[in-house]
Scaffold this motif. Structure first.
Motif, PDB file in Angstrom:
ATOM      1  N   THR A 107       0.936  -0.964   0.327  1.00 29.88           N
ATOM      2  CA  THR A 107       0.249   0.202   0.135  1.00 29.88           C
ATOM      3  C   THR A 107       0.520   1.121  -0.032  1.00 29.88           C
ATOM      4  O   THR A 107       2.222   1.201   1.087  1.00 29.88           O
ATOM      5  N   TYR A 108       0.487   2.279  -1.144  1.00 30.39           N
ATOM      6  CA  TYR A 108       1.467   3.425  -1.045  1.00 30.39           C
ATOM      7  C   TYR A 108       0.403   4.738  -0.838  1.00 30.39           C
ATOM      8  O   TYR A 108      -0.950   4.268  -1.219  1.00 30.39           O
TER       9      TYR A 108
ATOM     10  N   CYS B  66      -2.110  20.382  -6.045  1.00 26.08           N
ATOM     11  CA  CYS B  66      -3.849  20.227  -5.777  1.00 26.08           C
ATOM     12  C   CYS B  66      -3.850  19.987  -4.239  1.00 26.08           C
ATOM     13  O   CYS B  66      -4.642  21.091  -3.583  1.00 26.08           O
ATOM     14  N   GLY B  67      -2.486  19.304  -3.743  1.00 29.20           N
ATOM     15  CA  GLY B  67      -2.930  19.438  -2.963  1.00 29.20           C
ATOM     16  C   GLY B  67      -3.202  18.075  -2.236  1.00 29.20           C
ATOM     17  O   GLY B  67      -4.153  17.793  -1.078  1.00 29.20           O
ATOM     18  N   HIS B  68      -3.776  17.464  -2.707  1.00 27.09           N
ATOM     19  CA  HIS B  68      -5.030  16.304  -3.241  1.00 27.09           C
ATOM     20  C   HIS B  68      -4.143  14.728  -2.223  1.00 27.09           C
ATOM     21  O   HIS B  68      -2.962  14.509  -2.602  1.00 27.09           O
ATOM     22  N   THR B  69      -4.221  14.197  -1.395  1.00 27.37           N
ATOM     23  CA  THR B  69      -4.033  12.665  -1.152  1.00 27.37           C
ATOM     24  C   THR B  69      -4.150  11.685  -1.640  1.00 27.37           C
ATOM     25  O   THR B  69      -6.124  11.880  -1.153  1.00 27.37           O
ATOM     26  N   TRP B  70      -4.172  10.435  -1.195  1.00 33.00           N
ATOM     27  CA  TRP B  70      -4.856   9.100  -1.494  1.00 33.00           C
ATOM     28  C   TRP B  70      -4.034   7.911  -1.192  1.00 33.00           C
ATOM     29  O   TRP B  70      -2.698   8.208  -1.486  1.00 33.00           O
ATOM     30  N   THR B  71      -4.486   6.910  -0.904  1.00 29.59           N
ATOM     31  CA  THR B  71      -3.542   5.390  -0.932  1.00 29.59           C
ATOM     32  C   THR B  71      -4.309   4.917  -1.809  1.00 29.59           C
ATOM     33  O   THR B  71      -4.818   4.868  -2.116  1.00 29.59           O
ATOM     34  N   ALA B  72      -3.387   3.488  -2.259  1.00 29.67           N
ATOM     35  CA  ALA B  72      -3.805   2.818  -3.660  1.00 29.67           C
ATOM     36  C   ALA B  72      -3.226   1.212  -3.116  1.00 29.67           C
ATOM     37  O   ALA B  72      -1.797   1.798  -2.472  1.00 29.67           O
ATOM     38  N   ASP B  73      -3.492   0.572  -2.865  1.00 29.52           N
ATOM     39  CA  ASP B  73      -3.308  -0.941  -2.689  1.00 29.52           C
ATOM     40  C   ASP B  73      -2.781  -1.246  -4.354  1.00 29.52           C
ATOM     41  O   ASP B  73      -3.319  -1.549  -5.276  1.00 29.52           O
ATOM     42  N   PHE B  74      -1.517  -2.483  -4.177  1.00 30.86           N
ATOM     43  CA  PHE B  74      -0.245  -2.695  -5.205  1.00 30.86           C
ATOM     44  C   PHE B  74      -0.650  -4.311  -5.022  1.00 30.86           C
ATOM     45  O   PHE B  74      -0.392  -4.658  -3.372  1.00 30.86           O
ATOM     46  N   GLN B  75      -0.552  -4.946  -5.780  1.00 31.28           N
ATOM     47  CA  GLN B  75       0.058  -6.830  -5.442  1.00 31.28           C
ATOM     48  C   GLN B  75       1.389  -6.074  -6.839  1.00 31.28           C
ATOM     49  O   GLN B  75       1.551  -6.314  -7.331  1.00 31.28           O
ATOM     50  N   LEU B  76       2.787  -6.656  -5.627  1.00 29.94           N
ATOM     51  CA  LEU B  76       3.511  -6.803  -6.786  1.00 29.94           C
ATOM     52  C   LEU B  76       3.708  -8.235  -7.102  1.00 29.94           C
ATOM     53  O   LEU B  76       4.334  -9.092  -6.270  1.00 29.94           O
ATOM     54  N   MET B  77       4.484  -9.061  -8.548  1.00 29.06           N
ATOM     55  CA  MET B  77       4.320 -10.251  -8.935  1.00 29.06           C
ATOM     56  C   MET B  77       5.442 -10.277  -8.956  1.00 29.06           C
ATOM     57  O   MET B  77       6.319  -9.561  -9.652  1.00 29.06           O
TER      58      MET B  77
ATOM     59  N   VAL C 170       0.516  -5.227  -9.961  1.00 27.94           N
ATOM     60  CA  VAL C 170      -0.355  -4.668 -10.292  1.00 27.94           C
ATOM     61  C   VAL C 170      -1.936  -3.776 -10.056  1.00 27.94           C
ATOM     62  O   VAL C 170      -2.140  -4.159  -7.947  1.00 27.94           O
ATOM     63  N   ASP C 171      -2.454  -2.908 -10.184  1.00 32.73           N
ATOM     64  CA  ASP C 171      -3.290  -2.080  -9.649  1.00 32.73           C
ATOM     65  C   ASP C 171      -4.982  -2.731  -9.247  1.00 32.73           C
ATOM     66  O   ASP C 171      -5.047  -3.247  -9.016  1.00 32.73           O
ATOM     67  N   GLU C 172      -5.560  -2.267  -7.804  1.00 30.67           N
ATOM     68  CA  GLU C 172      -6.659  -2.725  -7.335  1.00 30.67           C
ATOM     69  C   GLU C 172      -7.387  -2.684  -8.622  1.00 30.67           C
ATOM     70  O   GLU C 172      -8.387  -3.706  -8.358  1.00 30.67           O
TER      71      GLU C 172
END
Length: 80
Positions: A11-12, A19-30, A47-49
């Motif tokens: 997760t990153y 613009c100052g937007h923040t978010w998180t995203a989950d990935f699978q490192l294959m 590989v993203d969500e």
């Protein structure tokens, strides 16, 4: 039937410096090993969500709010 390649969840967190937007995203490192390659080298792919493969979320990050590419990436707390 071929077994799924080994993978590690990651997760990153992302911060857009435009613009100052923040978010998180989950990935699978294959991890992939070509059985025909005698060197036995392993390659990796994120590989993203949504199931899209990418070379690295660290290099390909785009702000979903403004479309900016000036994005800081960091590991989320609690992610090894």
């Amino acid at each position: 039937m071929t077994a799924d390649p080994p993978s590690v969840p990651e997760t990153y967190g992302f911060d857009c410096t435009h613009c100052g937007h923040t978010w998180t995203a989950d990935f699978q490192l294959m991890f992939f090993t070509d059985p025909m390659d005698p060197s036995g080298l392993t390659t990796q792919e994120y590989v993203d969500e949504a199931g899209r493969a990418m070379r690295s979320p660290l290099a390909d990050a785009v702000c979903p709010e403004c479309g900016g590419r000036r994005v800081r990436v960091h590991a989320e707390r609690g992610t090894p």
